[in-house]
Write a protein that holds these residues in place. Sequence first.
Motif, short mmCIF file in Angstrom:
data_model
loop_
_atom_site.label_atom_id
_atom_site.label_comp_id
_atom_site.label_asym_id
_atom_site.label_seq_id
_atom_site.Cartn_x
_atom_site.Cartn_y
_atom_site.Cartn_z
N TRP A 16 -2.94 4.64 -5.16
CA TRP A 16 -2.93 3.32 -4.49
C TRP A 16 -2.13 2.30 -5.29
CZ3 TRP A 16 -4.71 2.49 0.34
CH2 TRP A 16 -4.84 1.16 0.77
N ASN A 17 -2.31 2.30 -6.60
CA ASN A 17 -1.65 1.32 -7.46
C ASN A 17 -1.27 2.01 -8.77
OD1 ASN A 17 -0.79 -0.78 -9.02
ND2 ASN A 17 -2.66 -1.99 -8.88
N THR B 241 -7.98 -1.23 6.01
CA THR B 241 -7.91 -0.84 4.60
C THR B 241 -9.00 0.15 4.25
OG1 THR B 241 -6.90 -2.94 3.96
CG2 THR B 241 -8.02 -1.69 2.23
N TRP C 284 -7.05 6.49 -8.27
CA TRP C 284 -6.59 5.17 -7.89
C TRP C 284 -5.09 4.99 -8.12
CZ3 TRP C 284 -8.59 2.06 -4.64
CH2 TRP C 284 -9.97 1.83 -4.56
N TRP D 289 0.87 -1.17 0.00
CA TRP D 289 0.00 0.00 0.00
C TRP D 289 0.91 1.22 0.00
CZ3 TRP D 289 -0.16 -3.49 4.20
CH2 TRP D 289 0.49 -3.07 5.36
N LEU E 257 -8.58 3.94 2.67
CA LEU E 257 -9.25 4.38 1.44
C LEU E 257 -10.12 5.60 1.70
CD1 LEU E 257 -10.35 0.91 -0.01
CD2 LEU E 257 -8.43 2.33 -0.77
N ALA F 103 -8.13 -0.95 -8.31
CA ALA F 103 -7.26 0.19 -8.54
C ALA F 103 -6.55 0.08 -9.88
CB ALA F 103 -6.24 0.31 -7.40
#
Length: 331
Positions: free
Chosen positions: A308-309, A268, A305, A142, A272, A247
């Motif tokens: 996050w990724n 989590t 997103w 993360w 978020l 993501a």
Amino acid sequence: MVIGYYVHHQGSGHLHRMLSIAAALDLPVTGISSLARPLEHSGPWLQLPRDDQPRPDGDVTAHGALHWAPLGHNGFRDRMQRIATWVTDVRPRALVVDVSAEVAALGRLLGVPVVVVAMRGDRSDRPHRLAYDVAEALVAPWPAAAPEPWPREVLSRTAHVGALSRFDGRPVAPADPGSRTVLCLWGGGGPVPSAQLSAAREATPGWRWVFADGSRDERSGDEVWRLLQEAAVVVCHAGQNAVAEVAAAQRPAVVIAQPRPFDEQQATVAALRTLDLAVALDDWPQPHDWPGLLARATALPAEKWLLWNDGRGAARAAEVLERVAHGEAAP
């Protein structure tokens, strides 16, 4: 020079992570698991016996010092012996553990540098503290923008690599503004909330709900990705793998925490929510809430997103493993 990678058998996220990271490594990787060797892995595979069949009796925690160490269980004894024999024969340069406090401790006691794949939630119990304490490095899938409240000494050895998924690197199709499809992405993380899903469908007559099980089966990957790309909104639990895949697809989402040990999914969801990446809920909502929740989700910028990724999580994790394998400080 070889790296061992222990994969826990529960769910599909641990295996997906291993496959992504192994593909990004220049060093050969031996998978170690009671799971069957996946078709996607071209390297060696050390098959372990299960240590929960038959279900053991008595104390399995060593008076709270460990998570799972059943007394007199042949499966547990044999799997630890196979790992120890493999370490003696192969002499790996690093052992990645995703996840097991017992395997992390065994690796370090055998003199192997250990890298632990971290999990969210309250990991202040004795077994987690042991695993994190013996690790040369921790890989947190993360972003650093959403850290866990760990002691400074642990955070100093933690690499926040961002989320990673089997879909990283795939081109993301632009969202169809006319789509009214809700994809429920569930799968190996727990039972499907069928009654709640039926109530949600009935409460949102203008939407078409479809379901994907997120299976680890290689043949399902392309189908899951297609469904993600076609969705206007994704509804999923807050497992690391499910959130990473949403993501990667950059789709608006309603993410619902499910009961898990150590409040993993609640942590989590909190992250978020803090980053405003999804409609993040602690419990399954009431049916009448769904129209508003879907509207809120579609109003969120899907490109957020990337925080996050961003598609480079596996490459960053591989860099950490290679530094450890070469005896360099990490992270």
